[in-house]
Each structure stands twice: as structure tokens, then as C-alpha cells.
Design an enzyme around this catalytic site. Structure first.
Site, PDB file in Angstrom:
ATOM      1  N   TRP A 114     -27.715  -5.041  18.172  1.00 43.72           N
ATOM      2  CA  TRP A 114     -26.558  -4.874  17.284  1.00 43.72           C
ATOM      3  C   TRP A 114     -26.405  -6.060  16.349  1.00 43.72           C
ATOM      4  O   TRP A 114     -26.071  -5.905  15.180  1.00 43.72           O
ATOM      5  CB  TRP A 114     -25.285  -4.586  18.086  1.00 43.72           C
ATOM      6  CG  TRP A 114     -25.364  -3.235  18.716  1.00 43.72           C
ATOM      7  CD1 TRP A 114     -25.390  -2.928  20.047  1.00 43.72           C
ATOM      8  CD2 TRP A 114     -25.503  -1.974  18.031  1.00 43.72           C
ATOM      9  NE1 TRP A 114     -25.520  -1.573  20.226  1.00 43.72           N
ATOM     10  CE2 TRP A 114     -25.592  -0.962  19.019  1.00 43.72           C
ATOM     11  CE3 TRP A 114     -25.559  -1.600  16.686  1.00 43.72           C
ATOM     12  CZ2 TRP A 114     -25.727   0.401  18.696  1.00 43.72           C
ATOM     13  CZ3 TRP A 114     -25.694  -0.242  16.366  1.00 43.72           C
ATOM     14  CH2 TRP A 114     -25.779   0.728  17.366  1.00 43.72           C
TER      15      TRP A 114
ATOM     16  N   ASP B  71     -17.994  -8.652  16.990  1.00 45.18           N
ATOM     17  CA  ASP B  71     -18.216  -7.219  17.238  1.00 45.18           C
ATOM     18  C   ASP B  71     -17.974  -6.989  18.728  1.00 45.18           C
ATOM     19  O   ASP B  71     -18.807  -7.336  19.562  1.00 45.18           O
ATOM     20  CB  ASP B  71     -19.647  -6.837  16.849  1.00 45.18           C
ATOM     21  CG  ASP B  71     -19.959  -5.364  17.149  1.00 45.18           C
ATOM     22  OD1 ASP B  71     -19.111  -4.667  17.748  1.00 45.18           O
ATOM     23  OD2 ASP B  71     -21.063  -4.908  16.771  1.00 45.18           O
TER      24      ASP B  71
ATOM     25  N   LYS C  36     -16.860   3.502  22.882  1.00 44.18           N
ATOM     26  CA  LYS C  36     -17.379   2.877  24.092  1.00 44.18           C
ATOM     27  C   LYS C  36     -16.236   2.706  25.098  1.00 44.18           C
ATOM     28  O   LYS C  36     -16.234   3.296  26.158  1.00 44.18           O
ATOM     29  CB  LYS C  36     -18.017   1.516  23.794  1.00 44.18           C
ATOM     30  CG  LYS C  36     -19.046   1.477  22.647  1.00 44.18           C
ATOM     31  CD  LYS C  36     -20.232   2.314  22.861  1.00 44.18           C
ATOM     32  CE  LYS C  36     -21.319   2.349  21.800  1.00 44.18           C
ATOM     33  NZ  LYS C  36     -21.447   1.363  20.778  1.00 44.18           N
TER      34      LYS C  36
HETATM   35  C1  LIG Z   1     -22.264   1.206  19.501  1.00 45.79           C
HETATM   36  C2  LIG Z   1     -22.211  -0.126  18.853  1.00 45.79           C
HETATM   37  C3  LIG Z   1     -22.259  -0.275  17.457  1.00 45.79           C
HETATM   38  C4  LIG Z   1     -22.395   0.904  16.523  1.00 45.79           C
HETATM   39  O1  LIG Z   1     -21.279   1.696  16.573  1.00 45.79           O
HETATM   40  P1  LIG Z   1     -21.107   2.974  15.595  1.00 45.79           P
HETATM   41  O2  LIG Z   1     -19.698   3.345  15.842  1.00 45.79           O
HETATM   42  O3  LIG Z   1     -22.098   3.996  16.043  1.00 45.79           O
HETATM   43  O4  LIG Z   1     -21.362   2.532  14.214  1.00 45.79           O
HETATM   44  C5  LIG Z   1     -22.183  -1.545  16.938  1.00 45.79           C
HETATM   45  N1  LIG Z   1     -22.065  -2.624  17.722  1.00 45.79           N
HETATM   46  C6  LIG Z   1     -22.028  -2.529  19.064  1.00 45.79           C
HETATM   47  C7  LIG Z   1     -21.893  -3.767  19.891  1.00 45.79           C
HETATM   48  C8  LIG Z   1     -22.100  -1.268  19.674  1.00 45.79           C
HETATM   49  O5  LIG Z   1     -22.049  -1.166  21.013  1.00 45.79           O
END
Ligand SMILES: *Cc1c(COP(=O)(O)O)cnc(C)c1O
Length: 360
Positions: free
Chosen positions: A101, A171, A195
């Protein structure tokens, strides 16, 4: 047989929340409407959105000088919105590279500026968090971005980088609300909802007021935080049902004692699973440095990878779903977000021990 879903995302939701949503699906609180059918500007939905926001602020003790925005486009769109809004005329931003990521965030940032990678764990397959005293930070960076939980590699920061006056951007997609966080240490925090919050389609952004309103010239209206901050995240039609579901999850968290209580459960769940991996005499292995192991996403391999298929098949027969590891890592991954009960982790551990006895 109880079913437990270990998907990395979209992921398990609290059973109580799904039951409540089912009960309210056709007629929300006697309104005669489903939440899906309501105007986002009507009094019913406004009350749903306001409660969701205030519950989120309460759960994370968000200071008054931060906006909590409910956006769309996933965490991926934040990879672009962050440089567009936070560069503020600067040419460079700092990024920490701890895995898949981080790499995506860096790739996107390089379209807008020069992303300076201050530290990387690529040398050991992204299996650890680089020590802060090795980071080559730039005092003039517009911000520093890091991925506080790498969902794919299963690497989690259990400390917060101190970047001084350089705004810190995190993030937190896969571990937001799993533990308390000191929001004031950040310039901006973002998380896709699917998530650890609710269904896909909603992205939460918490951003400090002084970082809003300086988007690069030519920034599309929808990609400017100011647009959403000025309109209570209702500039256009928001993802109403996803916001409603997130609101139910926030209430569920509050009923359970909030994120501090959730953290204790998460420590117990992760301890149980890592304990079983470490006690398996090498039958199972977790590639992540012990101090940096994620409480949310637990990757592990079987010493004999020719048993992978059999492991997954038998796990499914035991009601243990979606344990296949990410294609870039292989092996298995158990995501044990807030909504995964301790009994689910216990069922997985029981199965793993049984499987090891039979095949070890
Ligand atoms: C799943 C995830 C993303 C991407 O998320 P989307 O909503 O599919 O754009 C980005 N960063 C992390 C840490 C993730 O777990």
C-alpha cells in the site's frame, strides 16, 4: 456450524449490526422508507449522518480543529487527493515504504511531486518497520506519509513517528478504530471503510483545518477537501447506506466500551493466533518481525507449501473462510478485525493445531 470470515476486505461486520440493519431495512424508525430510499438532504438522513460523525469523533476523541469527512473513491483516491491538497506549492513530500500500500501511495504521489522515500523495508521483503532513527526525513517536505498498518504484509506500527512541523499523514485503512489514536499528532488520517468500519463505498478522512483550502490550481472540485469540509460531506450525494452502516458500527463500538476496550480484545485475539503459530515447531511461520506484527492482518505460511490447498479446503469445511493469502505474498492470511469475535480466532487456532497434528 458457526461460520467465521477472515477476509481482508470487504470484511466481517458485527453480527448485531447486520441484524439491526435487516430489521430496519424496509422501514427505518417508522419513517416508511429504507435508508437507501431517503433524500440525503431530508431530516432523517441528516440525523443519521450527524450521529455517525459525532460518534466517530467521540470514539477517536477527534479535536475540534479537525474535520471528519465522509467521502468516496476509496483509499486509492486519497493517494491523489493528499498531494493535490497538502503539497501547498511545495515540490516534495516524504514517504515511508513498508509494503504494497505504501508503494501504491508513492507511485501516485510521483505524478504530482517528487516523493522522497525516507525509509524502506524492501530489503527484507517488507517484513518489518524501519527504525525511526534511520529515516532520512526532509525538513522542507510538504508532509510525511506512512501506512500505519500494511494489510497485505501484516506489518503494523505500534508507535507514531514524530515529524515535528511536517504534517504527518497516516493510511489507517485496515486498523482504524482497533486501538486509540492521538489524532492531534496527525495532519491527516484516512481509511477506506471496508476493512474495519463498514461496507465498501465510504472513505473516512480526518484533516486538520489549516491544511484545508490550499489545493493545487486546477484541482477538480470533488478532489478539494474544502468542497467537502464546507458542505458537511454533502456537496454531492454521499454513499448514504454505507454511512448508515458505519454509524451502526460506531454505536456497536460505543456499547462495547469504545476503542480502548476494543484494543484489549484485539491484543487477546492476536496473541492467541500468533501464539499458536509460534508454538507449532515451525509447521506454521509468520514472516513478520515480532515487534511489528499486525493485530489485524496475520499472514502465515505452512512449512510444506504443498499442503496449502488441503489446508484451505479443510478450513472451509470447518467454516473458516477466506484464509488464502494475498497473491503477492502467498500462504495464508487471517484478518481478525474488530468484528471478528474471540471465538472465531479460537476456532481457527483449534483447526490449525488439529491440522498440524494430522500432517506434521
Ligand atoms: C485496502 C487498502 C487500501 C485500498 O483501499 P480502496 O478502498 O480499495 O481504495 C489502501 N490502503 C490500505 C492500507 C488498505 O488496506
Amino acid at each position: 456450524m458457526a461460520i467465521y470470515n477472515f477476509s481482508a476486505g470487504p470484511a466481517v461486520l458485527p453480527r448485531e449490526v447486520l441484524t439491526q440493519a435487516r430489521e430496519e431495512l424496509i422501514d427505518w424508525h417508522g419513517s416508511g422508507m429504507s435508508v437507501m430510499e431517503m433524500s440525503h438532504r431530508g431530516k432523517e438522513f441528516i440525523s443519521i449522518a450527524e450521529t455517525a460523525e459525532s460518534d466517530l469523533r467521540e470514539l477517536l476523541a477527534v479535536p475540534a480543529n479537525y474535520k471528519a469527512l465522509f467521502l468516496q473513491g476509496g483509499a486509492h483516491l486519497q493517494f491523489s487527493m493528499i498531494p493535490l491538497n497538502l503539497l501547498r506549492g511545495k515540490q516534495t513530500a516524504d514517504y515511508v515504504n513498508t509494503g504494497e500500500w505504501s508503494k501504491k501511495a508513492i507511485g501516485e504521489a510521483n505524478k504530482f511531486c517528487s516523493a522522497n522515500v525516507v525509509a524502506s523495508s524492501a530489503d527484507k521483503g517488507f517484513s518489518y518497520v524501519p527504525a525511526f532513527d534511520t529515516w532520512q526525513c526532509n525538513k522542507d517536505a510538504a508532509y510525511l506519509h506512512y501506512t500505519s498498518n500494511e494489510t497485505i504484509g501484516g506489518v503494523e506500527f505500534n508507535w507514531v513517528p514524530d515529524t515535528g512541523d511536517v504534517p504527518l499523514v497516516g493510511d489507517m485503512s485496515s486498523h482504524i478504530l482497533s486501538r486509540p489514536v492521538e489524532v492531534a499528532k496527525y495532519g491527516l488520517i484516512y481509511a477506506g471503510a471496508q476493512k474495519n468500519i463498514g461496507p465498501a463505498g465510504l472513505t473516512i478522512v480526518m484533516v486538520r483545518d489549516d491544511l484545508i483550502g490550499q489545493a493545487a490550481p486546477g484541482t477538480p472540485t470533488m478532489l478539494d477537501y474544502k468542497t467537502h469540509a464546507d458542505s458537511d460531506s454533502m456537496y454531492n450525494t454521499p454513499p448514504t447506506f454505507a454511512i448508515y452502516m458505519a454509524g451502526l458500527v460506531f454505536q456497536w463500538l460505543k456499547q462495547r466500551g469504545g476503542v480502548a476496550a476494543m484494543e484489549q480484545t484485539n491484543i487477546a485475539k492476536a496473541g492467541l493466533l500468533y501464539g499458536a503459530i509460534d508454538a507449532s515447531s515451525g509447521f506454521y511461520n509468520c514472516p513478520v518481525a515480532v515487534s511489528d506484527r499486525s493485530r489485524m492482518n496475520v499472514p502465515f505460511t505452512l512449512q510444506d507449501s504443498s499442503l496449502d490447498g488441503e489446508f484451505l479446503k479443510q478450513a472451509e469445511e470447518h467454516g473458516l473462510l477466506q484464509l488464502k493469502g494475498h497473491r503477492s505474498v502467498g500462504g495464508m492470511r487471517a484478518s481478525i478485525y474488530n468484528a471478528m469475535p474471540l471465538e472465531g480466532v479460537q476456532a481457527l487456532v483449534d483447526f490449525m493445531q488439529q491440522f498440524a497434528r494430522r500432517h506434521g
